[in-house]
Design a protein around this motif. Structure first.
Motif, short mmCIF file in Angstrom:
data_model
loop_
_atom_site.label_atom_id
_atom_site.label_comp_id
_atom_site.label_asym_id
_atom_site.label_seq_id
_atom_site.Cartn_x
_atom_site.Cartn_y
_atom_site.Cartn_z
N ASP A 132 0.76 -1.17 -0.16
CA ASP A 132 -0.05 0.27 -0.13
C ASP A 132 0.81 0.93 0.04
O ASP A 132 0.23 2.25 -0.57
CB ASP A 132 -1.09 -0.29 1.35
N GLY A 133 2.12 1.39 0.11
CA GLY A 133 2.75 2.31 0.43
C GLY A 133 3.37 2.75 -0.93
O GLY A 133 3.32 3.63 -1.23
N GLU A 134 3.49 1.35 -1.29
CA GLU A 134 3.99 1.53 -2.95
C GLU A 134 3.24 2.54 -4.21
O GLU A 134 3.21 2.98 -4.73
CB GLU A 134 4.55 0.29 -3.32
N LEU A 135 1.15 2.01 -4.02
CA LEU A 135 0.06 2.93 -4.43
C LEU A 135 0.35 3.57 -3.91
O LEU A 135 0.36 4.30 -5.20
CB LEU A 135 -0.46 1.73 -4.15
N VAL A 136 0.74 4.66 -2.82
CA VAL A 136 0.75 5.75 -2.75
C VAL A 136 1.78 6.40 -3.45
O VAL A 136 1.50 7.83 -4.05
CB VAL A 136 0.61 6.08 -0.68
N ASP A 137 2.94 5.76 -3.64
CA ASP A 137 3.90 6.64 -4.34
C ASP A 137 3.88 6.32 -5.82
O ASP A 137 3.93 7.59 -6.37
CB ASP A 137 5.31 5.63 -3.56
#
Length: 303
Positions: A269-274
């Motif tokens: 999910d952190g990579e999706l935000v990025d």
């Protein structure tokens, strides 16, 4: 078949789909104040909020506490809980989250034509503002058109929007239905168009024309669902970016946490935000997608 009734089956008591990545990376991108995750689910816990007897899948428990901690970690202050077929038309988990988040969250329901009017009143008062229709085979298949119309008539007095979950082919097959809806409409997950067709595909072109109508939005969520290349989902991000360029005032964004029924590329999910700055390339578009558009569409307080 009613809009939310799935074919009879004996559901598994054990989870039938994987859990989300338990170690989200802290994103580099910081969402603006008031940013909204416009599409997520909460599952259970099953011993408190039981799953539907005829559910099409059994998830791992992913309760509201986990969701809210994730939002704090990622930098989202608002969110929209989309009712899942694994809970069917039992909205207790949704109502529980809405009751404890001080108006910062909204809900999208699953309803049948025979849903009592007092239940719709209760949902509306709690912060539910839309109803979803799933067209995907693994979630029950194309809903009854008469049933959809009956449900939309029930919720019309409350100004609810209509959420449509289709694949690209079903989008093409349903254009007349979608354009006949008098309420605001949002198409889930980039319309689940075929990334192999790119921006020249018929479904993608139809999706752009729908956005041009001014009453239809699209969620630029689920890039992991439609990608064929895998992380960092560049093929799907390119389609989302094209829509954000085409209609920046008609796009929304969501994590789709906890990513039910993902079988290939479970996202972090952190990579999706990025990926947000790759989808919405300038600060104005990012603010529209994350703050201004959801404020308008879901009826959050302004300011």
């Amino acid at each position: 078949m009613s809009p939310t009734t799935n074919a009879a089956r004996q559901p598994s008591a054990e989870p039938t789909c994987p859990p989300p990545d338990p170690h989200p990376r802290k994103p580099t991108y910081v969402p603006p104040p008031g940013a909204c995750d416009a599409h997520f689910h909460v599952f259970g816990p099953g011993d408190v909020f039981p799953y539907a007897p005829k559910r099409p899948f059994t998830p791992h428990d992913q309760p509201k506490e986990t969701l809210l901690a994730l939002h704090r970690f990622l930098g989202f202050e608002r969110g929209v809980f989309v009712q899942s077929t694994c809970h069917g038309t039992d909205h207790r988990a949704l109502l529980d989250l809405l009751a404890t988040t001080d108006g910062r969250y909204r809900g999208v329901a699953l309803l049948d034509p025979d849903t009592p009017d007092d239940e719709i009143l209760r949902l509306n008062a709690a912060g539910v503002c839309g109803v979803r229709f799933n067209f995907l085979p693994h979630l029950g298949g194309r809903p009854s058109i008469d049933g959809m119309r009956a449900v939309m008539e029930k919720v019309a007095p409350f100004g609810w929007h209509v959420e449509v979950h289709v694949t690209g082919k079903e989008l093409l097959d349903s254009l007349d239905l979608i354009t006949s809806i008098k309420a605001k409409v949002v198409i889930d997950h980039v319309g689940r168009v075929d990334v192999a067709e790119g921006t020249s595909g018929f479904a993608f072109g139809a999706l752009k024309r729908l956005l041009d109508r001014g009453t239809i939005w699209v969620k630029l969520s689920g890039v992991d669902r439609i990608s064929r290349s895998g992380p960092p989902f560049a093929d799907a991000v390119a389609l989302a970016r094209a829509l954000a360029r085409h209609a920046p005032q008609r796009v929304l964004w969501g994590t789709d946490w906890p990513h039910p029924n993902i079988s290939r590329f479970m996202p972090n999910d952190g990579e999706l935000v990025d990926l947000i700055p790759q989808i919405a390339e300038d600060e104005r578009t990012r603010r529209l997608m994350l703050v201004d558009n959801p404020t308008e569409f879901f009826g959050f307080p302004k300011g």
